[in-house]
Structures are given as structure tokens and as C-alpha cells.
Design an enzyme around this catalytic site. Structure first.
Site, PDB file in Angstrom:
ATOM      1  N   PRO A   7      10.172   6.085  -0.501  1.00 58.27           N
ATOM      2  CA  PRO A   7       9.731   6.234  -1.891  1.00 58.27           C
ATOM      3  C   PRO A   7       8.210   6.321  -1.943  1.00 58.27           C
ATOM      4  CG  PRO A   7      10.266   3.953  -1.435  1.00 58.27           C
ATOM      5  CD  PRO A   7      10.581   4.712  -0.182  1.00 58.27           C
ATOM      6  N   MET A   8       7.679   7.472  -2.339  1.00 58.59           N
ATOM      7  CA  MET A   8       6.225   7.662  -2.363  1.00 58.59           C
ATOM      8  C   MET A   8       5.815   8.279  -3.694  1.00 58.59           C
ATOM      9  SD  MET A   8       5.695   9.116   1.510  1.00 58.59           S
ATOM     10  CE  MET A   8       7.094  10.249   1.391  1.00 58.59           C
ATOM     11  N   ALA A   9       4.859   7.617  -4.356  1.00 55.84           N
ATOM     12  CA  ALA A   9       4.401   8.064  -5.664  1.00 55.84           C
ATOM     13  C   ALA A   9       3.887   9.498  -5.606  1.00 55.84           C
ATOM     14  CB  ALA A   9       3.300   7.139  -6.189  1.00 55.84           C
ATOM     15  N   CYS A  93       4.936  -2.786  -1.774  1.00 58.52           N
ATOM     16  CA  CYS A  93       3.763  -1.960  -2.070  1.00 58.52           C
ATOM     17  C   CYS A  93       2.488  -2.815  -2.045  1.00 58.52           C
ATOM     18  CB  CYS A  93       3.911  -1.289  -3.427  1.00 58.52           C
ATOM     19  SG  CYS A  93       2.505  -0.214  -3.830  1.00 58.52           S
ATOM     20  N   GLY A 193       7.716   2.933   9.171  1.00 58.98           N
ATOM     21  CA  GLY A 193       6.339   2.810   9.641  1.00 58.98           C
ATOM     22  C   GLY A 193       6.070   3.492  10.965  1.00 58.98           C
ATOM     23  N   GLY A 215       7.756   8.145   5.877  1.00 59.08           N
ATOM     24  CA  GLY A 215       6.900   8.241   4.702  1.00 59.08           C
ATOM     25  C   GLY A 215       5.790   9.245   4.904  1.00 59.08           C
TER      26      GLY A 215
END
Length: 309
Positions: A7-9, A93, A193, A215
Site C-alpha cells: 500500500p503506497m500513497a 507508516c 522490505g 513496495g
């Protein structure tokens, strides 16, 4: 091997998720959305949470600091968004704008609140429930928090094995921590990661780690899922095909939020795709320094990449 899109803005949008599923992602997560925003009826927030009917397994990720907000937001999103496969609670986050509301990784400083939030979320939905955490905030307590999360009823645990204070610094990711956490838990544990090439998966061979969340490794490289599975680099022709599909998907889906959101998404991804190409520095400067109309931006992208969107 299960592969997940993180989930990445402003990145894990509906358009990007379509491409990642196409290239081999098993599960995707939406952008992080505010539980309070949902409860306040913010239209943009609700649009960001929308999952398309054709998406196989997409979790809607939420952040918040109060159990009632999280539970209420899950129920509201589920009521209008039946295609959502499940829900995820962000407890990892490290960004200041999230931490200042005592959200995200800050929750790891309050184990009892973690418990209450997960219990409330579990009661709010029968769909799969995921929680994303870090190794700890300032001190390591991810093993303790992971146990609480499982006991409270979560179905899936995602671990980014850095402290909040380590942010995303190079050489701070601790894959051994993910392996230890997975060994202790009965629910699936997903490592997140520094997975950017097939060799990075070798450390986890023979462990209980159930999958890998990608990510930042997807920035300008949605074909990473294919590369992780095949062990082979992606051909240039395939890259152009996927770029074209991605830009078209942005125009199709992101404009429903706003024209400005769509334009910014086009520019951001064009810059990432240009990395390492001839004339990329000039292209990036041009993209960011010009006040664009939609057609001019499309023509510039087409010309640089030799595609037709």
C-alpha cells in the site's frame, strides 16, 4: 511463492494494481486511506478506496488511532465496495503527517490499543483482516505486537523489519526478524522490505515466511513480479507494452477522482519509467517544470517512450 503489492500513497492506485496483477502479483493493497475521512464521508477518500470488480484479491488499507473509527470505516467501505477482498490496518507508516495523529507506527507504542483496534476491526467484517507493522517504534517490540494481533483475530500479518526511526534507510532492513516472527506465529507472515531482485528471496528459503510484499521496488518497474518469478530480465518490448497499458489505465480510472490527480499520476510514472534512458534528465525537468494541458502531456510522453496512449 505469494507476491504482494504494498500500500503506497498515490502509487497503489486502481490503474497500477491492474498492471501489477497482469505481471504476477497475487494480492494488492490500496493506497492508505483515512478512517476518519471515511467516517466524515470524504468523497475523495471513498474513491481512493474503490476496488474494481475484476481485481482478484485487493485489501483496502486504513489508518486511524481509534477502534470505533476503524470499525466504522470498514463497515462503510464494505457496504459500498463489495469487490474489496479484505481490509488492512496500517500500524507501520513512519511518516510525520501520519504519526502526528498517533496513527501508523505510533500505535506500536500502545499494545493494548493495538489489541482493541484489531478486536474492533475483526468484529466489523467477516472478510480477511490484515495488519501491517514494523519491527518497532524506537525499541523493538514487533514480536509482542505480532502475538497480540494474532490473538485479537487477524488473518494475516505483514512485517517491515525496520524501526520507525530507521524509516527506509539502506542497510537497516532485518530479514532475520521477519523469519523469527513467522516462526512464532500461526497466521501467515509476509515480509516487506528491500526485495528488488530474485536473489533477495534466497534468504527466506526453508522458512515459514509466507510471501513477499514489494513496495518501492515497483517504482517504474511493475514487471518486477514477473522478474521475481522467472529470474530473467524483462525485454524492452514487454516494458513498452506494460507502460502503454499503465498510462491508458491511469487515464481510464484515475480521472474519476479528478483531472488533476490523473495528470499528476501520469507525470509521476512517466518520470519513473524514464530513469536510465537517453535524455531522461531533460525529460524529467520538462515534465515537472511545464504547466501542462492533458493533450500536450500525452503527446510528450508518447514521443519520449515511442508509444501510443
Amino acid at each position: 511463492m505469494q507476491l504482494y503489492l504494498a500500500p503506497m500513497a498515490e502509487i497503489s492506485t486502481a490503474a497500477f494494481r491492474q498492471i501489477c496483477y497482469l505481471t504476477g502479483a497475487d494480492v494488492c493493497y490500496t493506497e492508505m486511506i483515512s478512517a476518519k475521512g471515511v467516517m466524515f464521508g470524504n468523497k475523495k477518500t471513498l474513491k481512493m478506496a474503490q476496488v474494481l470488480p475484476e481485481e482478484p484479491k485487493t485489501f483496502v488499507q486504513m489508518f486511524g488511532s481509534e477502534p470505533d473509527d476503524i470499525a466504522g470505516a470498514i463497515q462503510r467501505v464494505e457496504a459500498v465496495n463489495p469487490a474489496a477482498y479484505g481490509f488492512d490496518i496500517n500500524m507501520g507508516c513512519p511518516m510525520k503527517k501520519v504519526l502526528k495523529g498517533r496513527n501508523g507506527a505510533f500505535l506500536m507504542t500502545d499494545p493494548e490499543k493495538v489489541r482493541r483496534i484489531v478486536i474492533a476491526a475483526r468484529a466489523a467484517t467477516k472478510k480477511p483482516l490484515s495488519v501491517k507493522i514494523r519491527k518497532g517504534y524506537i525499541a523493538e517490540n514487533g514480536l509482542e505486537i505480532g502475538a497480540i494481533i494474532e490473538e485479537a483475530g487477524a488473518d494475516l500479518l505483514v512485517i517491515h523489519p525496520r524501526l520507525k526511526t530507521q524509516m527506509f534507510l539502506p542497510n537497516t532492513c532485518d530479514p532475520d526478524f521477519s523469519i523469527r516472527l513467522a516462526a512464532e506465529r500461526n497466521i501467515p507472515v509476509i515480509h516487506s522490505g528491500d526485495i528488488t531482485e530474485p536473489a533477495h528471496l534466497e534468504r527466506f528459503a526453508g522458512t515459514k515466511v509466507a510471501g513477499f510484499m514489494i513496495g518501492r521496488g515497483t517504482y517504474g518497474r511493475p514487471w518486477i513480479f514477473e522478474e521475481l518469478r522467472s529470474g530473467a530480465p524483462t525485454a524492452d518490448e514487454r516494458k513498452r507494452e506494460l507502460m502503454t497499458l499503465h498510462f491508458r489505465a491511469i487515464r481510464l480510472y484515475s480521472v474519476s477522482i479528478s483531472l488533476r490527480v490523473m495528470m499528476n499520476e501520469l507525470k509521476r510514472n512517466a518520470v519513473w519509467y524514464s530513469r536510465g534512458g537517453a535524455g531522461s534528465t531533460e525529460f524529467r525537468n520538462h515534465i515537472y517544470q511545464t504547466k501542462w494541458e492533458e493533450q500536450g502531456l500525452l503527446e510528450t510522453i508518447n514521443r519520449f517512450f515511442g508509444i501510443d496512449i
